[in-house]
Design a protein around this motif. Structure first.
Motif, PDB file in Angstrom:
ATOM      1  N   ARG A  69      33.654  48.871  54.447  1.00 19.55           N
ATOM      2  CA  ARG A  69      33.699  50.087  53.625  1.00 19.55           C
ATOM      3  C   ARG A  69      32.694  49.893  52.492  1.00 19.55           C
ATOM      4  O   ARG A  69      33.043  49.369  51.426  1.00 19.55           O
ATOM      5  N   PRO A  70      31.433  50.264  52.719  1.00 17.26           N
ATOM      6  CA  PRO A  70      30.393  50.019  51.717  1.00 17.26           C
ATOM      7  C   PRO A  70      30.775  50.564  50.340  1.00 17.26           C
ATOM      8  O   PRO A  70      31.284  51.672  50.203  1.00 17.26           O
ATOM      9  N   GLY A  71      30.563  49.725  49.342  1.00 16.69           N
ATOM     10  CA  GLY A  71      30.855  50.108  47.972  1.00 16.69           C
ATOM     11  C   GLY A  71      32.299  49.888  47.550  1.00 16.69           C
ATOM     12  O   GLY A  71      32.624  49.981  46.376  1.00 16.69           O
ATOM     13  N   PHE A  72      33.173  49.604  48.520  1.00 14.51           N
ATOM     14  CA  PHE A  72      34.598  49.411  48.208  1.00 14.51           C
ATOM     15  C   PHE A  72      34.802  48.069  47.511  1.00 14.51           C
ATOM     16  O   PHE A  72      34.299  47.040  47.952  1.00 14.51           O
ATOM     17  N   ILE A  73      35.569  48.093  46.416  1.00 14.53           N
ATOM     18  CA  ILE A  73      35.983  46.871  45.726  1.00 14.53           C
ATOM     19  C   ILE A  73      37.475  46.990  45.449  1.00 14.53           C
ATOM     20  O   ILE A  73      37.935  47.975  44.879  1.00 14.53           O
ATOM     21  N   GLY A  74      38.218  45.998  45.888  1.00 17.26           N
ATOM     22  CA  GLY A  74      39.643  45.945  45.614  1.00 17.26           C
ATOM     23  C   GLY A  74      39.947  44.753  44.727  1.00 17.26           C
ATOM     24  O   GLY A  74      39.195  43.774  44.702  1.00 17.26           O
ATOM     25  N   MET A  75      41.043  44.820  44.005  1.00 17.63           N
ATOM     26  CA  MET A  75      41.432  43.725  43.131  1.00 17.63           C
ATOM     27  C   MET A  75      42.936  43.537  43.159  1.00 17.63           C
ATOM     28  O   MET A  75      43.692  44.508  43.070  1.00 17.63           O
ATOM     29  N   SER A  76      43.340  42.285  43.327  1.00 13.77           N
ATOM     30  CA  SER A  76      44.750  41.910  43.179  1.00 13.77           C
ATOM     31  C   SER A  76      44.920  41.248  41.827  1.00 13.77           C
ATOM     32  O   SER A  76      44.075  40.468  41.394  1.00 13.77           O
ATOM     33  N   LEU A  77      46.007  41.568  41.182  1.00 14.82           N
ATOM     34  CA  LEU A  77      46.384  40.953  39.916  1.00 14.82           C
ATOM     35  C   LEU A  77      47.761  40.338  40.123  1.00 14.82           C
ATOM     36  O   LEU A  77      48.704  41.039  40.517  1.00 14.82           O
ATOM     37  N   ARG A  78      47.858  39.033  39.904  1.00 14.52           N
ATOM     38  CA  ARG A  78      49.126  38.320  40.087  1.00 14.52           C
ATOM     39  C   ARG A  78      49.560  37.743  38.750  1.00 14.52           C
ATOM     40  O   ARG A  78      48.784  37.027  38.112  1.00 14.52           O
ATOM     41  N   LEU A  79      50.789  38.027  38.355  1.00  9.72           N
ATOM     42  CA  LEU A  79      51.321  37.551  37.075  1.00  9.72           C
ATOM     43  C   LEU A  79      52.640  36.827  37.300  1.00  9.72           C
ATOM     44  O   LEU A  79      53.505  37.317  38.032  1.00  9.72           O
ATOM     45  N   PHE A  80      52.767  35.672  36.679  1.00  7.04           N
ATOM     46  CA  PHE A  80      53.973  34.855  36.821  1.00  7.04           C
ATOM     47  C   PHE A  80      54.894  35.073  35.631  1.00  7.04           C
ATOM     48  O   PHE A  80      54.478  35.022  34.479  1.00  7.04           O
ATOM     49  N   ASP A  81      56.169  35.320  35.913  1.00  6.05           N
ATOM     50  CA  ASP A  81      57.183  35.467  34.875  1.00  6.05           C
ATOM     51  C   ASP A  81      57.974  34.155  34.799  1.00  6.05           C
ATOM     52  O   ASP A  81      58.753  33.846  35.704  1.00  6.05           O
ATOM     53  N   PRO A  82      57.768  33.365  33.737  1.00  9.75           N
ATOM     54  CA  PRO A  82      58.455  32.071  33.662  1.00  9.75           C
ATOM     55  C   PRO A  82      59.971  32.188  33.513  1.00  9.75           C
ATOM     56  O   PRO A  82      60.692  31.247  33.840  1.00  9.75           O
ATOM     57  N   GLN A  83      60.467  33.337  33.064  1.00 14.57           N
ATOM     58  CA  GLN A  83      61.919  33.518  32.934  1.00 14.57           C
ATOM     59  C   GLN A  83      62.573  33.660  34.302  1.00 14.57           C
ATOM     60  O   GLN A  83      63.565  33.001  34.601  1.00 14.57           O
ATOM     61  N   SER A  84      62.032  34.539  35.133  1.00 11.80           N
ATOM     62  CA  SER A  84      62.609  34.775  36.458  1.00 11.80           C
ATOM     63  C   SER A  84      62.050  33.819  37.507  1.00 11.80           C
ATOM     64  O   SER A  84      62.585  33.713  38.598  1.00 11.80           O
ATOM     65  N   ARG A  85      60.927  33.155  37.155  1.00 16.97           N
ATOM     66  CA  ARG A  85      60.201  32.268  38.081  1.00 16.97           C
ATOM     67  C   ARG A  85      59.710  33.038  39.306  1.00 16.97           C
ATOM     68  O   ARG A  85      59.688  32.529  40.420  1.00 16.97           O
ATOM     69  N   GLN A  86      59.337  34.280  39.071  1.00 16.15           N
ATOM     70  CA  GLN A  86      58.816  35.115  40.153  1.00 16.15           C
ATOM     71  C   GLN A  86      57.445  35.656  39.790  1.00 16.15           C
ATOM     72  O   GLN A  86      57.083  35.768  38.613  1.00 16.15           O
ATOM     73  N   TRP A  87      56.721  36.003  40.842  1.00 14.50           N
ATOM     74  CA  TRP A  87      55.394  36.590  40.717  1.00 14.50           C
ATOM     75  C   TRP A  87      55.471  38.093  40.937  1.00 14.50           C
ATOM     76  O   TRP A  87      56.221  38.558  41.798  1.00 14.50           O
ATOM     77  N   SER A  88      54.668  38.827  40.186  1.00 16.75           N
ATOM     78  CA  SER A  88      54.440  40.254  40.426  1.00 16.75           C
ATOM     79  C   SER A  88      52.989  40.394  40.871  1.00 16.75           C
ATOM     80  O   SER A  88      52.087  39.867  40.217  1.00 16.75           O
ATOM     81  N   ILE A  89      52.782  41.085  41.987  1.00 14.35           N
ATOM     82  CA  ILE A  89      51.435  41.259  42.535  1.00 14.35           C
ATOM     83  C   ILE A  89      51.102  42.747  42.526  1.00 14.35           C
ATOM     84  O   ILE A  89      51.842  43.563  43.084  1.00 14.35           O
ATOM     85  N   TYR A  90      49.994  43.072  41.886  1.00 12.74           N
ATOM     86  CA  TYR A  90      49.521  44.452  41.764  1.00 12.74           C
ATOM     87  C   TYR A  90      48.210  44.592  42.526  1.00 12.74           C
ATOM     88  O   TYR A  90      47.455  43.641  42.662  1.00 12.74           O
ATOM     89  N   TRP A  91      47.895  45.817  42.966  1.00 16.13           N
ATOM     90  CA  TRP A  91      46.646  46.128  43.668  1.00 16.13           C
ATOM     91  C   TRP A  91      46.010  47.353  43.038  1.00 16.13           C
ATOM     92  O   TRP A  91      46.705  48.312  42.686  1.00 16.13           O
ATOM     93  N   VAL A  92      44.701  47.325  42.915  1.00 13.85           N
ATOM     94  CA  VAL A  92      43.930  48.484  42.464  1.00 13.85           C
ATOM     95  C   VAL A  92      42.576  48.410  43.169  1.00 13.85           C
ATOM     96  O   VAL A  92      42.103  47.321  43.511  1.00 13.85           O
ATOM     97  N   ASP A  93      41.976  49.558  43.430  1.00 13.26           N
ATOM     98  CA  ASP A  93      40.627  49.556  44.012  1.00 13.26           C
ATOM     99  C   ASP A  93      39.775  50.612  43.325  1.00 13.26           C
ATOM    100  O   ASP A  93      40.273  51.441  42.571  1.00 13.26           O
ATOM    101  N   ASN A  94      38.485  50.551  43.586  1.00 14.40           N
ATOM    102  CA  ASN A  94      37.552  51.460  42.909  1.00 14.40           C
ATOM    103  C   ASN A  94      37.492  52.840  43.560  1.00 14.40           C
ATOM    104  O   ASN A  94      36.742  53.692  43.094  1.00 14.40           O
ATOM    105  N   GLN A  95      38.287  53.092  44.585  1.00 16.94           N
ATOM    106  CA  GLN A  95      38.345  54.415  45.198  1.00 16.94           C
ATOM    107  C   GLN A  95      39.411  55.283  44.525  1.00 16.94           C
ATOM    108  O   GLN A  95      39.160  56.417  44.165  1.00 16.94           O
TER     109      GLN A  95
END
Length: 182
Positions: A69-95
């Motif tokens: 997909r020419p020009g497509f850029i996607g990004m994952s953002l992963r954040l760790f919560d030390p209280q719950s010891r869990q990760w939250s994973i987010y996605w965003v793209d330039n479309q």
């Protein structure tokens, strides 16, 4: 100022679970052409991904690019919560330029499972990400959707990662570029 994640606890509390993903990757993708429509036709394509830690180790972000997909850029953002010891994973793209709702979860050994709620084609769905083979040279990511509240799942995207050499500037070398854009 203290680091975001205390180093003495990081290895045992889950904060380092995504360290395996740091670096440059060639990504072989298989994706269903139509999701939640009983489709069995898969498309295959290559991509590159570059992942780096952020926020003093409290997370990471990657950038996903493909000539598919020419020009497509996607990004994952992963954040760790030390209280719950869990990760939250987010996605965003330039479309769409819309931060998607997170999937949340954790690793158990070599496998991580992450779940969340989303909307697909106007309908409420459950989303599942599964990371496996994280201690191997070829980690795998899978995405699945459920339209029945998680009773059944349709895997619709599989990514197999292969580590890719980079030069001192962090740019993907010619072999990686040719794999995706050649």
């Amino acid at each position: 100022m203290e680091p975001a994640i205390a180093p003495n606890n990081a290895a045992t509390n889950g904060a380092r679970d995504f360290d395996f993903l740091t670096g440059n990757w060639i990504v072989q993708n298989r994706r269903l052409t139509h999701r939640l429509q009983a489709c069995s036709t898969w498309e295959s394509f290559s991509a590159t991904s570059r992942c780096q830690p952020i926020l003093g180790g409290a997370g990471n972000q990657d950038e996903f690019r493909s000539a598919h997909r020419p020009g497509f850029i996607g990004m994952s953002l992963r954040l760790f919560d030390p209280q719950s010891r869990q990760w939250s994973i987010y996605w965003v793209d330039n479309q769409s330029v819309v931060l998607q709702p997170p999937v949340v979860g954790e690793f158990n050994g070599d496998c991580g499972s992450f779940y969340g709620d989303d909307v697909f084609d106007g309908e409420a769905i459950r989303v599942r990400f599964v990371w496996s083979r994280i201690h191997s040279p070829n980690p795998r990511w899978e995405q699945a959707f459920s339209s029945d509240g998680g009773h059944s799942w349709e895997t619709n995207w599989i990514m197999d990662f292969q580590a890719c050499a980079s030069d001192v500037t962090g740019q993907l070398n010619a072999t990686c570029q040719e794999s995706c854009h050649g």
